[in-house]
Motif scaffolding. Structure first.
Motif, PDB file in Angstrom:
ATOM      1  N   ALA A  15       0.841  -1.188   0.000  1.00 54.19           N
ATOM      2  CA  ALA A  15       0.000   0.000   0.000  1.00 54.19           C
ATOM      3  C   ALA A  15       0.882   1.247   0.000  1.00 54.19           C
ATOM      4  O   ALA A  15       1.810   1.362   0.805  1.00 54.19           O
ATOM      5  CB  ALA A  15      -0.898  -0.022   1.227  1.00 54.19           C
ATOM      6  N   TRP A  16       0.589   2.177  -0.914  1.00 55.60           N
ATOM      7  CA  TRP A  16       1.428   3.377  -1.026  1.00 55.60           C
ATOM      8  C   TRP A  16       1.379   4.206   0.245  1.00 55.60           C
ATOM      9  O   TRP A  16       2.356   4.870   0.597  1.00 55.60           O
ATOM     10  CB  TRP A  16       0.987   4.210  -2.231  1.00 55.60           C
ATOM     11  CG  TRP A  16      -0.418   4.740  -2.134  1.00 55.60           C
ATOM     12  CD1 TRP A  16      -1.543   4.151  -2.606  1.00 55.60           C
ATOM     13  CD2 TRP A  16      -0.832   5.964  -1.511  1.00 55.60           C
ATOM     14  NE1 TRP A  16      -2.641   4.912  -2.326  1.00 55.60           N
ATOM     15  CE2 TRP A  16      -2.240   6.037  -1.654  1.00 55.60           C
ATOM     16  CE3 TRP A  16      -0.159   6.992  -0.849  1.00 55.60           C
ATOM     17  CZ2 TRP A  16      -2.977   7.100  -1.156  1.00 55.60           C
ATOM     18  CZ3 TRP A  16      -0.892   8.049  -0.355  1.00 55.60           C
ATOM     19  CH2 TRP A  16      -2.284   8.100  -0.507  1.00 55.60           C
ATOM     20  N   TRP A  17       0.249   4.153   0.960  1.00 55.88           N
ATOM     21  CA  TRP A  17       0.124   5.005   2.147  1.00 55.88           C
ATOM     22  C   TRP A  17       0.957   4.518   3.332  1.00 55.88           C
ATOM     23  O   TRP A  17       1.099   5.231   4.317  1.00 55.88           O
ATOM     24  CB  TRP A  17      -1.344   5.098   2.567  1.00 55.88           C
ATOM     25  CG  TRP A  17      -1.997   3.776   2.823  1.00 55.88           C
ATOM     26  CD1 TRP A  17      -1.941   3.025   3.968  1.00 55.88           C
ATOM     27  CD2 TRP A  17      -2.797   3.034   1.902  1.00 55.88           C
ATOM     28  NE1 TRP A  17      -2.646   1.865   3.817  1.00 55.88           N
ATOM     29  CE2 TRP A  17      -3.202   1.841   2.567  1.00 55.88           C
ATOM     30  CE3 TRP A  17      -3.221   3.244   0.609  1.00 55.88           C
ATOM     31  CZ2 TRP A  17      -3.993   0.879   1.951  1.00 55.88           C
ATOM     32  CZ3 TRP A  17      -4.018   2.286   0.000  1.00 55.88           C
ATOM     33  CH2 TRP A  17      -4.400   1.126   0.663  1.00 55.88           C
ATOM     34  N   SER A  18       1.537   3.304   3.215  1.00 55.08           N
ATOM     35  CA  SER A  18       2.375   2.809   4.312  1.00 55.08           C
ATOM     36  C   SER A  18       3.853   2.824   3.966  1.00 55.08           C
ATOM     37  O   SER A  18       4.680   2.342   4.738  1.00 55.08           O
ATOM     38  CB  SER A  18       1.952   1.382   4.686  1.00 55.08           C
ATOM     39  OG  SER A  18       2.146   0.508   3.584  1.00 55.08           O
ATOM     40  N   SER A  19       4.210   3.395   2.809  1.00 50.73           N
ATOM     41  CA  SER A  19       5.613   3.454   2.426  1.00 50.73           C
ATOM     42  C   SER A  19       6.368   4.451   3.298  1.00 50.73           C
ATOM     43  O   SER A  19       5.772   5.281   4.008  1.00 50.73           O
ATOM     44  CB  SER A  19       5.736   3.868   0.956  1.00 50.73           C
ATOM     45  OG  SER A  19       5.300   5.204   0.793  1.00 50.73           O
ATOM     46  N   ARG A  20       7.679   4.381   3.230  1.00 49.74           N
ATOM     47  CA  ARG A  20       8.505   5.286   4.045  1.00 49.74           C
ATOM     48  C   ARG A  20       8.234   6.747   3.702  1.00 49.74           C
ATOM     49  O   ARG A  20       8.160   7.602   4.581  1.00 49.74           O
ATOM     50  CB  ARG A  20       9.984   4.955   3.812  1.00 49.74           C
ATOM     51  CG  ARG A  20      10.951   5.759   4.673  1.00 49.74           C
ATOM     52  CD  ARG A  20      12.349   5.173   4.572  1.00 49.74           C
ATOM     53  NE  ARG A  20      12.846   5.185   3.225  1.00 49.74           N
ATOM     54  CZ  ARG A  20      13.633   6.162   2.727  1.00 49.74           C
ATOM     55  NH1 ARG A  20      13.958   7.191   3.477  1.00 49.74           N
ATOM     56  NH2 ARG A  20      14.083   6.091   1.492  1.00 49.74           N
ATOM     57  N   LYS A  21       8.065   7.036   2.398  1.00 50.24           N
ATOM     58  CA  LYS A  21       7.799   8.419   1.993  1.00 50.24           C
ATOM     59  C   LYS A  21       6.441   8.881   2.494  1.00 50.24           C
ATOM     60  O   LYS A  21       6.281  10.036   2.896  1.00 50.24           O
ATOM     61  CB  LYS A  21       7.873   8.531   0.473  1.00 50.24           C
ATOM     62  CG  LYS A  21       9.277   8.378  -0.061  1.00 50.24           C
ATOM     63  CD  LYS A  21       9.304   8.423  -1.567  1.00 50.24           C
ATOM     64  CE  LYS A  21      10.744   8.243  -2.064  1.00 50.24           C
ATOM     65  NZ  LYS A  21      10.817   8.179  -3.525  1.00 50.24           N
ATOM     66  N   ALA A  22       5.463   7.976   2.471  1.00 54.44           N
ATOM     67  CA  ALA A  22       4.136   8.338   2.960  1.00 54.44           C
ATOM     68  C   ALA A  22       4.170   8.614   4.462  1.00 54.44           C
ATOM     69  O   ALA A  22       3.567   9.582   4.942  1.00 54.44           O
ATOM     70  CB  ALA A  22       3.147   7.226   2.642  1.00 54.44           C
TER      71      ALA A  22
END
Length: 724
Positions: free
Chosen positions: A99-106
């Protein structure tokens, strides 16, 4: 003394989401001892390193990780985390696996947003600490950005977007614009997050092809079926594919007949009926019957795997426009720093203007001038174009090929296997005193077991017409003449017209019929029973079903056409007449190459289309060489591009794809520079400030990337024009 031989090693890089990321990695690795060249593809998340002697892998890994990216050898399965949890998060984000919302950047973006909200509330409750609260909120996001700027500067990229961002944010603190500085940092992080999502989508487009291949397969050994991992299948294994299942490997049908839905791989809307001896591709769908299939390619070498590898390597090579933009950006970014400094200093120094006002404008110009959108404008479109083509069977070996195709104004085509199917078929049957089916039965009986192309054509027609094939006794080849034997107690002889005339008298009508077939480029076999003519079989390698439509599409685009073939003049002329194309026949490989050179000397940009070894010299000499269909390994290796599925219409589709990609690049460059120009003017006039300036950069980058991704939706119609 032995000279060092340059080698090349490929790596997967996790965490790259824009062109500036690729530039930082490339500059850092290029400085290492022993490294002679570096090519980074942000679209693939890959890096190719050319080096003298052994690869300095440890130094490469340290340099890449120092910049905040993850790295692993390209052949390592899974992500590029290299055991690094931080890298794993990025890699999953990059490849669309998490999930993009749990990436380091997010997570960093959410933290910065929460800190900004807390600072706003603190300022409302205790105004005295509001200034410091916003500085603290800004630091949450700025510290990682500034660290990346320092790392980039120390590894050869002093003028990175992180450098411009850090200077602008820190400068804003000194002129008291702390709230805006914090907002700008948050917007920058949001922009990076959106860029990453867009980059992930583009990368997943071609990698998603691998998901078409099922994970397991049913292997049959001594009549016993066992389920195994598809990746473990070996060449020669026998697999069972049930109706409705995807085929797990490239192979050849041993037993069974079924309609194969090849749309996931080839884009063909109508399933193809296939039976024993015919090839099938991994990822296609068996629709209505059980098939036994012999595996002909390992998982790492099946059709889909080869497509993915070819596109990945193609995306690592840069188009001329992309190389120009890269060179331009190396001058452009330092220029932005100079312009920003001049805007901040000159008006207060010479015109008595307020220092705080013009420093603020100078800082805004730094943000406006970030080159991300401009730099990504070309590679994003090239990557999307290569991926869109690959998913439809159009393989191009790099952006330079994709760009050069738009200039093609002459197409030289081989005949056999390019304009024609490449295998003879029985086109006409003329029977005298017996039925056509009986004629086929007798001819097929003699040809059973033969691998001669004409024999295969007769056997295929007998099978298609459901003609029974009785056994033949004493069947034998008559060198240079035909084949003879006994079928059902009758002496049967299938021979050329000349050889048949030695055994029997041909009537004038039969001779006229044979001559007419010959004028149409057909080979005629005469069937004799007890030395009496009972029938004629006309055989020819027929034009592909879409040849006329495909050639017409090229003519409509203003492209000249010529057929270059080694076949005899009569056959070539007949095919050329049916397709309305100029013909040059009885050519040797060097003749084809010479003609291509002559066309180029006349100022033509020539694409040569062919599928055989004898086409290789001309393919190499042409401005663009395109291998047609399966082709030979030599043709595919020599060619700049390949049309996997043998459709003549795909030649025009490939050229149309080039035009659409280049139009997309022009749009992207206009968007990138246009937005910057507008915000530059409004900032100097005092209408916009820091946070609109960062929107001019990150917003333009996202718009440019999304515009490029539109190319993934290209559809090709029946003829040749690509549409969306």
């Amino acid at each position: 003394m032995t000279a060092n031989i340059a080698s090349k090693t490929r790596y997967r890089i996790g965490g790259m989401d824009c062109a500036s990321c690729g530039a930082k990695v490339q500059n850092a690795v290029a400085r290492l001892d022993g490294v002679t060249a570096v090519d980074v593809s942000v679209s693939n998340g890959t890096m190719s390193v050319s080096h003298d002697g052994p690869a300095p892998s440890a130094a490469i890994t340290r340099s890449v990780k120092w910049l905040g990216y993850s790295i692993a050898p390209a052949d390592t399965p899974g992500d590029a985390s290299d055991g690094d949890p931080k890298g794993a998060a990025d890699s999953h984000f990059e490849l669309g696996e998490g999930a993009w919302w749990s990436s380091r950047k997010a997570v960093l973006t959410w933290a910065c947003g929460a800190a900004l909200a807390a600072a706003y509330l603190a300022g409302q409750v205790m105004p005295a600490i509001g200034h410091w609260a916003f500085i603290a909120a800004m630091a949450v996001g700025l510290v990682p950005i500034a660290w990346r700027a320092i790392a980039a500067a120390l590894t050869g990229t002093p003028f990175s977007i992180e450098t411009l961002m850090s200077i602008a944010a820190i400068g804003a603190i000194f002129i008291g614009a702390t709230e805006e500085a914090a907002i700008v940092v948050l917007l920058f992080l949001v922009g990076e997050l959106l860029e990453g999502v867009a980059a992930s989508r583009a990368r997943a487009s071609i990698q998603g092809l691998t998901a078409l291949v099922p994970k397991t397969a049913l292997v049959e050994v001594n009549g016993v079926t066992t389920e195994v991992q598809a990746a473990t299948l070996v060449v020669g294994a026998t697999i069972l594919v049930r109706p409705g299942d995807r085929i797990p490997a490239d192979g050849e049908i041993i037993d069974g007949q079924s309609s194969i839905d090849e749309a996931p791989v080839t884009g063909e809307s109508v399933p193809r009926r296939k039976g024993p001896g015919e090839p099938v591709f991994a990822g296609t769908i068996n629709t209505d019957a059980v098939l036994r299939i012999r595996v002909t390619a390992a998982a790492s070498d099946n059709t889909i795997a080869r497509i993915v590898k070819l596109v990945e390597r193609a995306q690592e090579s840069k188009a001329p426009t992309e190389r120009f933009i890269d060179r331009f950006s190396r001058v452009y970014t330092p220029g932005v720093l100079v312009v920003g400094a001049l805007v901040a200093i000159l008006p207060p120094l010479f015109l008595g203007a307020a220092w705080s006002e013009w420093i603020y404008k100078g800082l805004a110009i730094l943000l406006i001038g970030c080159p991300c959108a401009l730099v990504i404008s070309t590679p994003a479109a090239i990557a999307a174009g290569l991926s869109a083509g690959a998913r439809r069977g159009l393989l191009l070996k790099g952006g330079a090929v994709l760009e050069a195709l738009r200039d093609i104004d002459m197409v030289a085509l081989d005949k056999t296997g390019t304009l024609t199917e490449g295998k003879p078929v029985v086109t006409d049957i003329v029977a005298y005193g017996r039925s056509e089916q009986k004629l086929l039965s007798l001819a097929a009986a003699l040809e059973t077991g033969s691998s001669h192309p004409l024999a295969l054509a007769i056997l295929a027609r007998a099978k298609a017409d459901k003609a029974p094939v009785p056994p033949a006794a004493n069947a034998k080849a008559v060198p240079g003449k035909g084949v003879s034997g006994a079928v059902g107690g009758e002496a049967v002889y299938l021979a050329s017209a000349r050889a048949a005339a030695e055994k029997a008298v041909l009537t004038d009508a039969q001779k006229s019929c044979i001559d007419a077939f010959n004028d149409d480029g057909k080979t005629v076999s005469v069937l004799l029973v007890d030395d009496a003519v009972v029938g004629l079989l006309a055989i020819r390698d027929e034009p592909r079903t879409d040849a006329i439509v495909g050639l017409e599409a090229l003519r409509a685009a203003g492209i000249g056409l010529v057929m270059l073939t080694g076949d005899n003049r009569r056959t070539a002329a007949a095919i050329g007449k049916s397709l309305d194309i100029d013909v040059q026949a009885e050519l040797l490989p060097e003749d084809k190459q010479r003609i291509v050179r002559e066309l180029q000397a006349e100022g033509r940009k020539v694409a040569k289309i062919g599928d055989g070894i004898n086409d290789a010299p001309a393919l190499a000499a042409a401005d663009i060489g395109i291998a047609m269909g399966g082709g030979t390994d030599v043709a595919l290796e020599t060619a700049d591009a390949a049309i996997l599925h043998g459709r003549v219409a795909d030649i025009a589709n490939m050229i149309s794809l080039s035009h659409q990609v280049m139009a997309n690049i022009r749009q992207n460059i206009t968007i990138a520079l246009g937005l910057k120009g507008v915000f530059l003017v409004t900032t100097i006039l005092g209408y916009t400030g820091l946070w609109p300036a960062i929107l001019a950069d990150t917003g333009a980058t996202v718009i440019v990337t999304l515009n490029a991704l539109r190319l993934l939706g290209i559809r090709f119609d029946k003829g040749a024009a690509a549409t969306r």
